[in-house]
Design a protein around this motif. Structure first.
Motif, PDB file in Angstrom:
ATOM      1  N   LEU A 146       0.830  -1.203   0.000  1.00 51.72           N
ATOM      2  CA  LEU A 146       0.000   0.000   0.000  1.00 51.72           C
ATOM      3  C   LEU A 146       0.867   1.256   0.000  1.00 51.72           C
ATOM      4  CD1 LEU A 146      -2.868  -1.041   2.462  1.00 51.72           C
ATOM      5  CD2 LEU A 146      -2.747  -1.299  -0.024  1.00 51.72           C
ATOM      6  N   THR A 147       0.251   2.339  -0.369  1.00 54.68           N
ATOM      7  CA  THR A 147       0.960   3.612  -0.504  1.00 54.68           C
ATOM      8  C   THR A 147       1.233   4.253   0.857  1.00 54.68           C
ATOM      9  OG1 THR A 147      -1.083   4.891  -0.600  1.00 54.68           O
ATOM     10  CG2 THR A 147      -0.220   4.040  -2.705  1.00 54.68           C
ATOM     11  N   ASP A 148       2.059   5.284   0.810  1.00 51.57           N
ATOM     12  CA  ASP A 148       2.330   6.051   2.033  1.00 51.57           C
ATOM     13  C   ASP A 148       1.042   6.654   2.593  1.00 51.57           C
ATOM     14  OD1 ASP A 148       5.001   5.457   1.967  1.00 51.57           O
ATOM     15  OD2 ASP A 148       5.618   7.357   1.066  1.00 51.57           O
ATOM     16  N   LYS A 149       0.114   7.009   1.713  1.00 51.28           N
ATOM     17  CA  LYS A 149      -1.157   7.567   2.162  1.00 51.28           C
ATOM     18  C   LYS A 149      -1.910   6.540   3.017  1.00 51.28           C
ATOM     19  CE  LYS A 149      -5.076  10.189   0.422  1.00 51.28           C
ATOM     20  NZ  LYS A 149      -5.727  10.763  -0.756  1.00 51.28           N
ATOM     21  N   SER A 150      -1.914   5.293   2.593  1.00 52.13           N
ATOM     22  CA  SER A 150      -2.567   4.238   3.378  1.00 52.13           C
ATOM     23  C   SER A 150      -1.824   3.992   4.692  1.00 52.13           C
ATOM     24  CB  SER A 150      -2.641   2.938   2.572  1.00 52.13           C
ATOM     25  OG  SER A 150      -3.545   3.080   1.496  1.00 52.13           O
ATOM     26  N   LYS A 151      -0.514   4.074   4.644  1.00 49.29           N
ATOM     27  CA  LYS A 151       0.274   3.896   5.868  1.00 49.29           C
ATOM     28  C   LYS A 151      -0.027   5.025   6.858  1.00 49.29           C
ATOM     29  CE  LYS A 151       3.740   1.462   3.236  1.00 49.29           C
ATOM     30  NZ  LYS A 151       4.997   1.545   2.508  1.00 49.29           N
ATOM     31  N   ASN A 152      -0.218   6.235   6.329  1.00 50.51           N
ATOM     32  CA  ASN A 152      -0.601   7.358   7.191  1.00 50.51           C
ATOM     33  C   ASN A 152      -1.990   7.152   7.780  1.00 50.51           C
ATOM     34  OD1 ASN A 152       1.830   8.685   6.773  1.00 50.51           O
ATOM     35  ND2 ASN A 152       1.042   9.881   5.060  1.00 50.51           N
ATOM     36  N   ARG A 153      -2.881   6.501   7.028  1.00 49.88           N
ATOM     37  CA  ARG A 153      -4.213   6.185   7.547  1.00 49.88           C
ATOM     38  C   ARG A 153      -4.110   5.257   8.758  1.00 49.88           C
ATOM     39  NH1 ARG A 153      -7.879   7.984   3.854  1.00 49.88           N
ATOM     40  NH2 ARG A 153      -7.284   7.983   1.669  1.00 49.88           N
ATOM     41  N   VAL A 154      -3.257   4.257   8.654  1.00 53.29           N
ATOM     42  CA  VAL A 154      -3.035   3.328   9.767  1.00 53.29           C
ATOM     43  C   VAL A 154      -2.559   4.102  10.988  1.00 53.29           C
ATOM     44  CG1 VAL A 154      -1.563   1.431  10.594  1.00 53.29           C
ATOM     45  CG2 VAL A 154      -2.603   1.311   8.308  1.00 53.29           C
ATOM     46  N   ASP A 155      -1.592   4.983  10.780  1.00 54.34           N
ATOM     47  CA  ASP A 155      -1.066   5.779  11.898  1.00 54.34           C
ATOM     48  C   ASP A 155      -2.138   6.690  12.485  1.00 54.34           C
ATOM     49  OD1 ASP A 155       1.450   4.626  11.767  1.00 54.34           O
ATOM     50  OD2 ASP A 155       2.264   6.194  10.463  1.00 54.34           O
ATOM     51  N   ASN A 156      -2.947   7.303  11.635  1.00 58.74           N
ATOM     52  CA  ASN A 156      -4.004   8.192  12.096  1.00 58.74           C
ATOM     53  C   ASN A 156      -4.943   7.448  13.054  1.00 58.74           C
ATOM     54  OD1 ASN A 156      -5.549  10.633  12.126  1.00 58.74           O
ATOM     55  ND2 ASN A 156      -6.911   9.803  10.556  1.00 58.74           N
ATOM     56  N   VAL A 157      -5.339   6.255  12.681  1.00 58.36           N
ATOM     57  CA  VAL A 157      -6.269   5.461  13.499  1.00 58.36           C
ATOM     58  C   VAL A 157      -5.614   5.013  14.798  1.00 58.36           C
ATOM     59  CG1 VAL A 157      -7.552   3.284  13.610  1.00 58.36           C
ATOM     60  CG2 VAL A 157      -7.646   4.688  11.536  1.00 58.36           C
ATOM     61  N   PHE A 158      -4.470   4.364  14.684  1.00 53.89           N
ATOM     62  CA  PHE A 158      -3.848   3.799  15.879  1.00 53.89           C
ATOM     63  C   PHE A 158      -3.291   4.854  16.818  1.00 53.89           C
ATOM     64  CE2 PHE A 158      -4.018  -0.114  13.392  1.00 53.89           C
ATOM     65  CZ  PHE A 158      -4.471  -0.993  14.362  1.00 53.89           C
TER      66      PHE A 158
END
Length: 196
Positions: A146-158
């Motif tokens: 997945l892209t960095d944008k998706s990785k940032n989504r993971v970080d945003n949630v957790f």
């Protein structure tokens, strides 16, 4: 060059139909992943749980925009990982990490339920550590897919849910007790049914 050869290249290289289909699925999933679309694909209890998590985040943060962002990020990441699994894109090591993630998240859910249901047992550090572990597992799973944008989504949630102050407030502040009870009831049902 004839038309057949022109159709067989994209950007100078051969077209890989499976790779192209996967990219399109992820793009469509990203565009369609919202609360209303999620309700089409998930059971009633999970939908209600997501709705109540949204309300909790909104009430806690005072920001409808943040609550929408968190909810959309949860849904988009889940859908994209589902696409990866469905299309058999994960290696055996990544599938093992998915299993580790599920086990750790299940332990988090059971611990959170226990802490809520049994007075004087709450340990925010334990919940924080379990969520940080889930976050690390998730990054290991999606690292090559997945892209960095998706990785940032993971970080945003957790990062939001593992915040010690947030955990302390929602478990101990009576202001959230009605919302938490509804969330706990749905989470208990999902745990008992083996879905969480």
């Amino acid at each position: 060059m004839d038309d057949e050869n022109n159709n067989s290249t994209l950007g100078g290289g051969p077209i890989n139909a499976q790779s192209l289909a996967l990219r399109i699925q992820k793009k469509v999933a990203s565009k369609m992943s919202n609360k209303n679309m999620a309700k089409i694909f998930i059971d009633e209890t999970s939908g209600r749980l997501l709705d109540n998590l949204y309300k909790l985040v909104k009430d806690y943060s005072g920001s409808k925009k943040l609550a929408e962002s968190i909810l959309n990020d949860i849904i988009k990441v889940i859908v994209k990982i589902g696409i990866l699994v469905k299309n058999e894109q994960l290696s055996s090591d990544e599938l093992k990490l998915c299993n580790d993630f599920r086990q750790t998240f299940h332990l988090f859910a059971k611990s959170a339920l226990s802490f809520y249901e049994i007075e004087y047992t709450f340990d925010q550090k334990h919940l924080h550590n379990l969520l940080v572990s889930c976050q690390a597992s998730m990054h290991s799973i999606i690292k090559f897919h997945l892209t960095d944008k998706s990785k940032n989504r993971v970080d945003n949630v957790f990062n939001f849910f593992s915040d010690i102050t947030f955990l302390e407030d929602i478990f101990k502040n009576h202001k959230y007790s009605t919302q938490m009870q509804v969330i706990v009831d749905d989470a208990r049902k999902l745990v008992d049914d083996g879905l969480l």
